[in-house]
Design a protein around this motif. Structure first.
Motif, PDB file in Angstrom:
ATOM      1  N   UNK A  50      64.126  57.124  66.142  1.00 47.26           N
ATOM      2  CA  UNK A  50      65.160  56.088  66.084  1.00 47.26           C
ATOM      3  C   UNK A  50      66.527  56.608  66.531  1.00 47.26           C
ATOM      4  N   UNK A  51      66.822  57.866  66.257  1.00 46.77           N
ATOM      5  CA  UNK A  51      68.111  58.423  66.623  1.00 46.77           C
ATOM      6  C   UNK A  51      68.277  58.498  68.142  1.00 46.77           C
ATOM      7  N   UNK A  52      67.238  58.936  68.837  1.00 49.60           N
ATOM      8  CA  UNK A  52      67.306  59.071  70.296  1.00 49.60           C
ATOM      9  C   UNK A  52      66.704  57.890  71.046  1.00 49.60           C
ATOM     10  N   UNK A  53      66.128  56.946  70.316  1.00 46.34           N
ATOM     11  CA  UNK A  53      65.509  55.744  70.880  1.00 46.34           C
ATOM     12  C   UNK A  53      64.444  56.083  71.921  1.00 46.34           C
ATOM     13  N   UNK A  54      63.547  57.007  71.519  1.00 46.03           N
ATOM     14  CA  UNK A  54      62.418  57.419  72.362  1.00 46.03           C
ATOM     15  C   UNK A  54      61.139  57.148  71.583  1.00 46.03           C
ATOM     16  N   UNK A  55      60.168  56.511  72.244  1.00 45.91           N
ATOM     17  CA  UNK A  55      58.894  56.225  71.597  1.00 45.91           C
ATOM     18  C   UNK A  55      57.729  56.699  72.442  1.00 45.91           C
ATOM     19  N   UNK A  56      56.596  56.857  71.787  1.00 48.82           N
ATOM     20  CA  UNK A  56      55.394  57.266  72.496  1.00 48.82           C
ATOM     21  C   UNK A  56      54.168  56.619  71.900  1.00 48.82           C
ATOM     22  N   UNK A  57      53.152  56.381  72.738  1.00 45.67           N
ATOM     23  CA  UNK A  57      51.885  55.811  72.294  1.00 45.67           C
ATOM     24  C   UNK A  57      50.745  56.620  72.902  1.00 45.67           C
ATOM     25  N   UNK A  58      49.748  56.949  72.067  1.00 41.67           N
ATOM     26  CA  UNK A  58      48.482  57.517  72.529  1.00 41.67           C
ATOM     27  C   UNK A  58      47.419  56.471  72.218  1.00 41.67           C
ATOM     28  N   UNK A  59      46.729  55.965  73.231  1.00 44.43           N
ATOM     29  CA  UNK A  59      45.713  54.916  73.089  1.00 44.43           C
ATOM     30  C   UNK A  59      44.340  55.590  73.088  1.00 44.43           C
ATOM     31  N   UNK A  60      43.792  55.821  71.896  1.00 43.24           N
ATOM     32  CA  UNK A  60      42.560  56.581  71.704  1.00 43.24           C
ATOM     33  C   UNK A  60      41.380  55.616  71.575  1.00 43.24           C
ATOM     34  N   UNK A  61      40.279  55.904  72.296  1.00 46.22           N
ATOM     35  CA  UNK A  61      39.144  54.988  72.318  1.00 46.22           C
ATOM     36  C   UNK A  61      38.015  55.399  71.386  1.00 46.22           C
ATOM     37  N   UNK A  62      37.562  56.636  71.430  1.00 46.81           N
ATOM     38  CA  UNK A  62      36.388  57.074  70.678  1.00 46.81           C
ATOM     39  C   UNK A  62      36.757  58.194  69.714  1.00 46.81           C
ATOM     40  N   UNK A  63      36.035  58.304  68.573  1.00 43.52           N
ATOM     41  CA  UNK A  63      36.402  59.291  67.559  1.00 43.52           C
ATOM     42  C   UNK A  63      36.044  60.736  67.893  1.00 43.52           C
ATOM     43  N   UNK A  64      35.115  60.960  68.826  1.00 46.26           N
ATOM     44  CA  UNK A  64      34.639  62.320  69.057  1.00 46.26           C
ATOM     45  C   UNK A  64      34.123  62.485  70.481  1.00 46.26           C
ATOM     46  N   UNK A  65      34.247  63.701  71.020  1.00 45.09           N
ATOM     47  CA  UNK A  65      33.686  63.985  72.339  1.00 45.09           C
ATOM     48  C   UNK A  65      32.181  64.209  72.261  1.00 45.09           C
ATOM     49  N   UNK A  66      31.612  64.257  71.062  1.00 47.14           N
ATOM     50  CA  UNK A  66      30.163  64.408  70.912  1.00 47.14           C
ATOM     51  C   UNK A  66      29.416  63.189  71.454  1.00 47.14           C
ATOM     52  N   UNK A  67      30.091  62.052  71.493  1.00 43.73           N
ATOM     53  CA  UNK A  67      29.470  60.813  71.953  1.00 43.73           C
ATOM     54  C   UNK A  67      29.340  60.799  73.473  1.00 43.73           C
ATOM     55  N   UNK A  68      30.372  61.241  74.154  1.00 43.89           N
ATOM     56  CA  UNK A  68      30.412  61.147  75.614  1.00 43.89           C
ATOM     57  C   UNK A  68      31.362  62.205  76.148  1.00 43.89           C
ATOM     58  N   UNK A  69      30.945  62.967  77.113  1.00 42.11           N
ATOM     59  CA  UNK A  69      31.820  64.005  77.665  1.00 42.11           C
ATOM     60  C   UNK A  69      31.928  63.833  79.179  1.00 42.11           C
ATOM     61  N   UNK A  70      33.157  63.704  79.639  1.00 39.60           N
ATOM     62  CA  UNK A  70      33.451  63.659  81.063  1.00 39.60           C
ATOM     63  C   UNK A  70      34.848  64.243  81.234  1.00 39.60           C
ATOM     64  N   UNK A  71      35.005  65.214  82.049  1.00 37.23           N
ATOM     65  CA  UNK A  71      36.223  65.975  82.170  1.00 37.23           C
ATOM     66  C   UNK A  71      37.526  65.196  82.312  1.00 37.23           C
ATOM     67  N   UNK A  72      37.542  64.111  83.067  1.00 35.66           N
ATOM     68  CA  UNK A  72      38.779  63.379  83.310  1.00 35.66           C
ATOM     69  C   UNK A  72      39.085  62.339  82.242  1.00 35.66           C
TER      70      UNK A  72
END
Length: 64
Positions: free
Chosen positions: A37-59
């Motif tokens: 709030x002091x610097x008025x900078x925000x960020x979002x991480x949009x995460x889809x799956x809980x673990x890489x054990x389900x699906x692995x692809x480098x990109x």
């Protein structure tokens, strides 16, 4: 004039006011949102799956 930055699945974005971040298709995903709030900078991480054990692809590492 402000810009709207769309944060797609598996993406991370940071913006400073007056720009805005938006996750339109959150669904069953998780969004981790941080805001300085002091610097008025925000960020979002949009995460889809809980673990890489389900699906692995480098990109697609930001989906997990």
């Amino acid at each position: 004039m402000s810009e709207i930055i769309e944060v797609d699945t598996g993406s991370v974005a940071v913006a400073r006011a007056p720009d805005k971040l938006r996750c339109s298709a959150l669904g069953s995903c998780v969004a981790i949102i941080l805001y300085d709030a002091q610097n008025k900078i925000g960020g979002i991480a949009h995460i889809m799956l809980p673990s890489t054990n389900v699906y692995i692809r480098g990109d697609d590492l930001l989906k997990y």
